[in-house]
Motif scaffolding. Structure first.
Motif, mmCIF file in Angstrom:
data_model
loop_
_atom_site.group_PDB
_atom_site.id
_atom_site.type_symbol
_atom_site.label_atom_id
_atom_site.label_comp_id
_atom_site.label_asym_id
_atom_site.label_seq_id
_atom_site.Cartn_x
_atom_site.Cartn_y
_atom_site.Cartn_z
ATOM 1 N N GLU B 63 -5.118 -15.550 -4.791
ATOM 2 C CA GLU B 63 -5.442 -15.368 -6.265
ATOM 3 C C GLU B 63 -6.667 -14.157 -6.166
ATOM 4 O OE1 GLU B 63 -7.256 -17.303 -10.274
ATOM 5 O OE2 GLU B 63 -6.159 -18.468 -8.677
ATOM 6 N N HIS B 64 -7.436 -14.761 -5.249
ATOM 7 C CA HIS B 64 -8.984 -13.919 -5.166
ATOM 8 C C HIS B 64 -9.047 -12.864 -4.055
ATOM 9 C CE1 HIS B 64 -9.610 -17.621 -7.326
ATOM 10 N NE2 HIS B 64 -10.736 -16.888 -7.787
ATOM 11 N N VAL B 65 -7.941 -12.605 -3.104
ATOM 12 C CA VAL B 65 -8.148 -11.755 -2.060
ATOM 13 C C VAL B 65 -8.543 -10.377 -2.595
ATOM 14 C CG1 VAL B 65 -5.770 -11.116 -1.661
ATOM 15 C CG2 VAL B 65 -7.173 -11.130 0.121
ATOM 16 N N VAL B 66 -9.382 -9.628 -2.099
ATOM 17 C CA VAL B 66 -9.847 -8.308 -2.272
ATOM 18 C C VAL B 66 -9.920 -7.479 -1.154
ATOM 19 C CG1 VAL B 66 -12.266 -9.259 -2.266
ATOM 20 C CG2 VAL B 66 -11.637 -7.117 -3.429
ATOM 21 N N PRO B 67 -9.583 -5.996 -1.061
ATOM 22 C CA PRO B 67 -9.581 -5.436 0.076
ATOM 23 C C PRO B 67 -11.140 -5.374 0.359
ATOM 24 C CG PRO B 67 -8.254 -4.222 -1.651
ATOM 25 C CD PRO B 67 -9.002 -5.576 -1.957
ATOM 26 N N LEU B 71 -14.642 -4.115 -1.484
ATOM 27 C CA LEU B 71 -15.626 -5.346 -1.531
ATOM 28 C C LEU B 71 -16.981 -4.728 -1.294
ATOM 29 C CD1 LEU B 71 -16.392 -8.132 -2.562
ATOM 30 C CD2 LEU B 71 -16.033 -8.821 0.004
ATOM 31 N N ARG B 72 -16.882 -3.997 0.093
ATOM 32 C CA ARG B 72 -18.133 -3.643 0.453
ATOM 33 C C ARG B 72 -18.965 -2.544 -0.557
ATOM 34 N NH1 ARG B 72 -16.326 -3.478 6.461
ATOM 35 N NH2 ARG B 72 -17.662 -5.111 7.271
ATOM 36 N N ALA B 85 -17.400 -10.917 -9.898
ATOM 37 C CA ALA B 85 -15.936 -10.329 -10.106
ATOM 38 C C ALA B 85 -15.053 -10.988 -8.845
ATOM 39 C CB ALA B 85 -15.939 -8.838 -9.641
ATOM 40 N N TYR B 86 -15.399 -11.197 -7.795
ATOM 41 C CA TYR B 86 -14.314 -11.886 -6.929
ATOM 42 C C TYR B 86 -14.888 -13.139 -6.200
ATOM 43 C CZ TYR B 86 -12.200 -7.162 -7.570
ATOM 44 O OH TYR B 86 -11.522 -6.084 -8.041
ATOM 45 N N GLY B 87 -15.963 -13.257 -6.294
ATOM 46 C CA GLY B 87 -16.585 -14.276 -5.347
ATOM 47 C C GLY B 87 -16.326 -15.671 -5.715
ATOM 48 N N LEU B 88 -16.511 -16.625 -4.865
ATOM 49 C CA LEU B 88 -16.218 -18.138 -5.002
ATOM 50 C C LEU B 88 -17.152 -19.026 -4.474
ATOM 51 C CD1 LEU B 88 -12.511 -18.036 -3.642
ATOM 52 C CD2 LEU B 88 -13.045 -18.540 -6.009
ATOM 53 N N ALA B 100 -12.677 -13.966 -0.336
ATOM 54 C CA ALA B 100 -11.183 -13.817 0.310
ATOM 55 C C ALA B 100 -10.939 -12.371 0.514
ATOM 56 C CB ALA B 100 -10.261 -14.483 -0.268
ATOM 57 N N VAL B 101 -10.815 -11.913 1.641
ATOM 58 C CA VAL B 101 -10.699 -10.529 1.995
ATOM 59 C C VAL B 101 -9.567 -10.177 2.768
ATOM 60 C CG1 VAL B 101 -13.245 -9.733 1.409
ATOM 61 C CG2 VAL B 101 -12.465 -10.456 3.853
ATOM 62 N N SER B 102 -9.075 -8.823 2.672
ATOM 63 C CA SER B 102 -8.091 -8.259 3.620
ATOM 64 C C SER B 102 -8.256 -7.196 4.354
ATOM 65 C CB SER B 102 -6.712 -8.150 2.652
ATOM 66 O OG SER B 102 -6.706 -7.211 1.707
ATOM 67 N N GLY B 103 -7.842 -6.856 5.059
ATOM 68 C CA GLY B 103 -8.243 -5.547 5.781
ATOM 69 C C GLY B 103 -7.562 -5.170 7.115
ATOM 70 N N GLU B 104 -7.903 -4.204 7.880
ATOM 71 C CA GLU B 104 -7.624 -3.886 8.921
ATOM 72 C C GLU B 104 -8.539 -3.055 9.759
ATOM 73 O OE1 GLU B 104 -3.757 -1.971 7.358
ATOM 74 O OE2 GLU B 104 -4.516 -0.059 8.174
ATOM 75 N N GLY B 105 -8.232 -2.998 10.968
ATOM 76 C CA GLY B 105 -9.296 -2.106 11.672
ATOM 77 C C GLY B 105 -8.656 -2.366 13.314
ATOM 78 N N LYS B 106 -9.544 -1.413 13.955
ATOM 79 C CA LYS B 106 -9.246 -1.391 15.607
ATOM 80 C C LYS B 106 -9.987 -2.381 16.213
ATOM 81 C CE LYS B 106 -9.619 1.933 19.288
ATOM 82 N NZ LYS B 106 -9.680 3.446 19.887
ATOM 83 N N ILE B 107 -9.422 -3.100 17.175
ATOM 84 C CA ILE B 107 -10.024 -4.173 18.013
ATOM 85 C C ILE B 107 -11.121 -3.359 18.859
ATOM 86 C CG2 ILE B 107 -10.073 -6.157 19.453
ATOM 87 C CD1 ILE B 107 -7.134 -6.493 17.891
ATOM 88 N N VAL B 108 -12.355 -3.656 18.787
ATOM 89 C CA VAL B 108 -13.162 -2.924 19.660
ATOM 90 C C VAL B 108 -13.816 -3.975 20.761
ATOM 91 C CG1 VAL B 108 -13.687 -1.072 18.236
ATOM 92 C CG2 VAL B 108 -15.056 -3.150 18.232
#
Lengths: 314, 215
Positions: B63-67, B71-72, B85-88, B100-108
């Motif tokens: 319910e609360h997940v935000v990209p 969020l940043r 707005a989005y926090g708990l 709660a966040v979703s995202g993607e990125g390169k593993i460094v």
């Protein structure tokens, strides 16, 4: 008649209340503030913070010290009840032993607002505002492990067993430290939060384990005792981390003695308890859950100078 | 919660003693299909975390997940506005926000041979890690617990039990991850999880609830 220093201080406190200027009080009644001994500056800061805020909000105050003696604490509840206190602000003398007096006050129509230490029942006190000791202990332990270079023999000084905070801090320390297999605990002893006891325990631990590299302490008064013993033994190379954020440990950090501590926002907690008591007396609700956690802050050489009486200036 | 169950039983037992009745159990609890009450804080909280994960924890996150990038941006303007707005977070003064966040990125970077294994992920393309994904088994922090509106400290005996609950929730999150077997550095991580905001959101320490690597 002889009077111990403690009784003298208590008597002074009572006298001070009786003499309190009537001009200050706006007739909102009496607030009783009960804490452990003011010999530990942490509890003194609580009492001072609570008393100041209560007077600002128009209450008379009576400040009492239970010295971690449940019987004495029980008598003080009777005093508060007999004096018709409107509310009790309490740092208690034991998680189990305190349930009965808080219930007794409740039955007499007097709400209790707890700070620092929890009791093992909910639904009796109106508020229980406690530092997030687990979070704070993890901060302290992370710093300790870093200072130790993730390895070496160390000692843990634990607080008083009847106090939940002793157990939770120890558990927070170990949940971090035990992840590092080269950190070896060679002794774990309770010094009951006491400076003199910590001095004696540290002396004997040092004799049995001369090669220790670090000491992690459950509070700052024990850290001060341990540091005195380490200094006396010429072992100021030992890495020492405390918990509370006292001015004594702050000064030691600035001088390069003790390495770090964890600040509990004790002064603010005490004030907040008074504010919630005031709100409750006015409206019948604090607007908050009974049990509330407040986060702790790591204090080391980078921010020690901003610390004063258990509060960090911005 | 368990004490609430225990109290009426104790009360009934006390009543029985006082009034001279004897309670005769038809069958021992272990034979009636009821689970025995786990004794240690750790075991009780582990059971609580397992029971509530699918029905209660997962829906809160969904319910609360935000990209994360969004969020940043919001946190840069105002952490409190982003929080509203989005926090708990639990009620009360000075409690930090959890998201709660979703995202993607390169593993460094990857540290796999550790009790506190972790991945460093670059989500903003500057080549440096800005999200630490905690793989465990030891997962730090209380973000998952503190993000759950149905969990109140008041309902638990003390800080010790409450800390065990935070660890138990982290353990369930860890147990549901499929962990990389070889060094995944250079691959892409797609993640969802919870973190506690401390300072700005420039570098965050995530408790992952979903993680896929590759692609």
């Amino acid at each position: 008649m002889t009077m111990t220093r403690r009784e003298f201080v208590s008597a002074l406190a009572v006298a001070a209340c009786l003499l309190a200027s009537p001009a200050l009080a706006q007739d909102k009644g009496l607030m009783a503030i009960i804490t452990p001994s003011h010999d530990n500056p942490f509890f003194k800061a609580e009492a001072v913070g609570a008393e100041k805020r209560a007077k600002e909000l128009g209450y008379d105050t009576i400040v009492l010290v239970h010295d971690d003696d449940p019987n004495k604490q029980s008598e003080m509840f009777d005093t508060a009840i007999a004096r018709g206190a409107k509310a009790i602000i309490l740092d208690n003398a034991g998680a189990d032993a305190t349930v009965a007096p808080v219930q007794r006050a409740k039955d007499a129509g007097i709400p209790s607002f707890l700070i620092d230490r929890e009791i093992k029942e909910s639904g009796i006190a109106i508020s229980q505002i406690v530092s997030n000791n687990y979070q704070g202990a993890q901060l302290g332990a992370e710093k300790f492990v870093e200072l130790m270079g993730e390895e070496g023999p160390y000692v843990e000084l634990v607080g008083r067993e009847a106090d939940t905070n002793a157990g939770i801090r120890s558990s927070g320390y170990h949940d971090i430290i035990d992840q590092y297999p080269d950190m070896k605990m060679v002794a774990q002893q309770s010094a009951n939060w006491s400076q003199t006891e910590a001095y004696e325990k540290m002396e004997s631990i040092l004799q049995a384990n001369p090669k220790i590299k670090g000491v992690i302490s459950g509070n700052d008064t024990m850290a001060m005792g341990a540091w005195a013993a380490l200094e006396a033994a010429g072992r100021t190379d030992v890495i020492l981390v405390g918990f509370d954020g006292s001015n004594d440990v702050r000064d030691s950090i600035i001088k390069g003695g003790i390495k770090a501590t964890v600040l509990q926002p004790a002064y603010r907690e005490a004030q907040l308890a008074v504010e919630q008591a005031d709100q409750y007396l006015k409206t019948g609700s604090t607007g908050q859950q009974e049990k509330q956690l407040m986060d702790c802050i790591l204090i080391d050489e980078t921010n020690a100078k901003a610390l004063e009486t258990f509060a960090l200036s911005e | 919660m368990l004490r609430q169950i225990a109290r009426p039983i104790l009360a009934a037992a006390a009543f029985a003693c006082l009034s001279g009745f004897t309670i005769v159990w038809d069958k021992p609890a272990s034979e009636t299909g009821e689970k025995a009450v786990p004794q240690t804080d750790e075991a009780r909280m582990a059971a609580y975390a397992q029971e509530n994960w699918q029905n209660k924890v997962v829906p809160v996150i969904e319910e609360h997940v935000v990209p994360l990038a969004k969020l940043r941006g919001l946190v840069a303007e105002s952490a409190d506005k982003a929080g509203e707005a989005y926090g708990l977070r639990p009620e009360g003064e000075a409690n930090p926000w959890n998201f709660a966040v979703s995202g993607e990125g390169k593993i460094v970077g990857a540290k796999l041979k550790s009790r506190a294994a972790k991945l460093e992920v670059d989500t903003d393309g500057d080549g440096k890690g800005d999200v630490t994904i905690q793989l465990g088994p030891v997962i730090r922090g209380t973000a998952l617990r503190d993000a759950m509106p149905f969990i109140n400290f008041t309902d638990f005996r003390d800080q010790i039990e409450f800390a065990k609950l935070a660890n138990a929730l982290n353990d369930v999150a860890h147990g549901r991850l499929s962990l990389p077997e070889s060094d995944p550095t250079g691959e892409t991580a797609h993640f969802e999880g919870v973190f506690t905001l401390r300072g700005d959101a420039a570098s965050i320490e995530l408790v992952p609830t979903k993680l896929t690597i590759g692609g």
